[in-house]
Design a protein around this motif. Structure first.
Motif, PDB file in Angstrom:
ATOM      1  N   UNK A   2       1.021  -1.135  -0.021  1.00 19.09           N
ATOM      2  CA  UNK A   2       0.070   0.113   0.049  1.00 19.09           C
ATOM      3  C   UNK A   2       1.042   1.298   0.204  1.00 19.09           C
ATOM      4  N   UNK A   3       0.403   2.371  -0.414  1.00 20.07           N
ATOM      5  CA  UNK A   3       0.960   3.630  -0.492  1.00 20.07           C
ATOM      6  C   UNK A   3      -0.120   4.418   0.185  1.00 20.07           C
ATOM      7  N   UNK A   4       0.620   5.291   1.557  1.00 24.73           N
ATOM      8  CA  UNK A   4      -0.338   6.095   2.254  1.00 24.73           C
ATOM      9  C   UNK A   4       0.195   7.537   2.317  1.00 24.73           C
ATOM     10  N   UNK A   5      -0.654   8.501   1.931  1.00 26.92           N
ATOM     11  CA  UNK A   5      -0.215   9.838   2.214  1.00 26.92           C
ATOM     12  C   UNK A   5      -0.879  10.446   3.132  1.00 26.92           C
ATOM     13  N   UNK A   6      -0.069  11.157   4.050  1.00 30.70           N
ATOM     14  CA  UNK A   6      -0.846  11.821   5.120  1.00 30.70           C
ATOM     15  C   UNK A   6      -1.240  13.462   4.624  1.00 30.70           C
ATOM     16  N   UNK A   7      -2.450  13.546   5.169  1.00 27.00           N
ATOM     17  CA  UNK A   7      -3.077  14.978   4.740  1.00 27.00           C
ATOM     18  C   UNK A   7      -2.460  16.113   5.213  1.00 27.00           C
ATOM     19  N   UNK A   8      -2.155  16.029   6.317  1.00 32.91           N
ATOM     20  CA  UNK A   8      -1.806  17.420   7.245  1.00 32.91           C
ATOM     21  C   UNK A   8      -0.616  17.243   7.912  1.00 32.91           C
ATOM     22  N   UNK A   9      -0.321  15.935   8.348  1.00 37.75           N
ATOM     23  CA  UNK A   9       0.862  15.609   9.519  1.00 37.75           C
ATOM     24  C   UNK A   9       2.087  15.764   8.686  1.00 37.75           C
TER      25      UNK A   9
ATOM     26  N   UNK B 154       4.028  14.052  13.063  1.00 39.98           N
ATOM     27  CA  UNK B 154       3.991  12.652  13.308  1.00 39.98           C
ATOM     28  C   UNK B 154       4.877  12.128  14.571  1.00 39.98           C
ATOM     29  N   UNK B 155       6.119  12.927  14.564  1.00 38.16           N
ATOM     30  CA  UNK B 155       7.020  12.612  15.681  1.00 38.16           C
ATOM     31  C   UNK B 155       6.237  13.026  17.134  1.00 38.16           C
ATOM     32  N   UNK B 156       5.602  14.226  17.069  1.00 35.42           N
ATOM     33  CA  UNK B 156       4.715  14.571  18.506  1.00 35.42           C
ATOM     34  C   UNK B 156       3.471  13.527  18.619  1.00 35.42           C
ATOM     35  N   UNK B 157       2.981  12.930  17.536  1.00 36.31           N
ATOM     36  CA  UNK B 157       2.116  12.054  17.768  1.00 36.31           C
ATOM     37  C   UNK B 157       2.723  10.790  18.492  1.00 36.31           C
TER      38      UNK B 157
END
Length: 367
Positions: A283-290, A295-298
């Motif tokens: 799969x390929x996933x593209x983050x919309x805003x992060x 992402x590191x903070x998450x």
């Protein structure tokens, strides 16, 4: 003048005889050697042409993998409605002569538990009975049909001992697997079906993970952003067959704490690790805003399966940069088998095959 002509003729005959004696045989020998080598080369070329396999595993210059791209080219996603999964009745069984291998793994788990250490959990899994590909008649969209059988993790671990000697001196690999027929294998040797996801942040960085030293399979290897196996206990709802997109979304949540509304998700390919018989939906996933920072903070606020990864790196998602990263001397021999093909397909999906292959070729030439 007549006498001179006679002398010249005699001299010419003598020289011709000397030439024949001194040079004719060596010239003939040289000609026969050249001709024999040429015929041998032609025959070898014909043999190579006749016996070249139609199925070859993914490679990138000096980087060789055991990943066979069975369906999908990266450019055109495989629609979810084009994947049909059927779960068959009856669990996958090991051949009688190796059932004690399953018992050895169970005994090891009991020993670890008695010592207060982490046992080998026997999770419920699926084995791939068959994988079939066809095309829709009108628009030639791919139609993939997966037939699965119930199995468990101990069966998977037992069957992973492909090169362990049997009483007659053979191995599971030599007895059941044909390199020229890579898609043909009994279900008990194909007890691994999962997803691998290439995740790209909103600021165009590819997420690359390193597997923990604590995992049983490929510890310490560099791998896809997310790798998740299909679970019979978690991914099947009632009598419904599991869905690959649902497994991918579970992996995104458990490994990166990402929810479905935060990214787009596309199925690019089905890939088989022919060495270990692991099936993967890429799969390929593209983050919309992060972004990377987001992402590191998450991740800093907690991840369900943090123990599976020991390192996460971020690589600019450009063909040349990713190719250099894949081929770096400290990384080239440390990849999980399915990851390089995944990253290549993700690049092709975003930038197109011609652009990606041109950039990769330049990187290879400059090494």
């Amino acid at each position: 003048m007549g006498g001179i002509d006679v002398v010249n003729g005699v001299a010419g005959a003598v020289i011709g005889m000397l030439f024949a004696v001194l040079f004719q045989q060596p010239l003939q020998d040289t000609w026969f050697k050249v001709r024999r080598r040429w015929l041998t080369a032609v025959r070898s070329l014909r043999l190579r042409e006749e016996h070249s396999p139609s199925w070859t595993t993914f490679s990138l210059g000096p980087l060789r993998t055991s990943a066979l791209i069975v369906e999908g080219d990266g450019e055109t996603p495989i629609p979810a409605e084009g994947v049909h999964i059927q779960v068959l009745d009856g669990e996958t069984r090991l051949p009688a002569e190796i059932t004690h291998w399953w018992g050895e793994i169970e005994a090891e788990s009991a020993r670890l538990r008695a010592e207060g250490r982490t046992p080998v959990w026997n999770g419920l899994r699926y084995a791939v009975e068959s994988f079939d590909i066809s095309r829709t008649p009108v628009d030639e969209q791919p139609e993939v049909r997966l037939r699965l059988r119930p199995t468990d993790y101990y069966t998977f671990l037992a069957a992973q001992q492909l090169d362990r000697r049997l009483p007659d001196g053979t191995t599971l690999r030599s007895r059941y697997l044909d390199p020229d027929q890579p898609l043909e294998a009994p279900a008990f040797l194909q007890c691994s079906l999962g997803v691998n996801i290439a995740v790209v942040t909103a600021d165009d960085l590819l997420v690359v993970s390193q597997r923990s030293d604590r995992v049983r399979m490929a510890p310490g290897a560099w791998n896809s952003s997310v790798n998740e196996g299909m679970s019979r206990h978690i991914d099947s709802s009632g009598r419904n067959a599991p869905g690959l997109h649902a497994v991918a979304r579970r992996g995104m949540r458990e490994e990166l704490s990402l929810e479905p509304h935060e990214y787009s998700l596309e199925l690019l390919a089905f890939v088989l690790d022919v060495e270990k018989r692991h099936w993967s939906a890429h799969f390929y996933a593209r983050l919309d805003e992060l972004t990377r920072e987001g992402l590191q903070a998450r991740l800093s606020r907690g991840v369900a399966d943090r123990w599976e990864h020991q390192t996460i790196e971020y690589v600019p998602f450009r063909a040349a940069t990713v190719a250099k990263y894949l081929l770096h001397t400290d990384r080239i021999h440390r990849w999980a088998p399915l990851a390089p093909a995944l990253f290549h397909l993700a690049l092709v999906h975003v930038y197109g095959r011609a652009t990606v292959e041109r950039a990769e070729a330049q990187v290879i030439r400059r090494r």
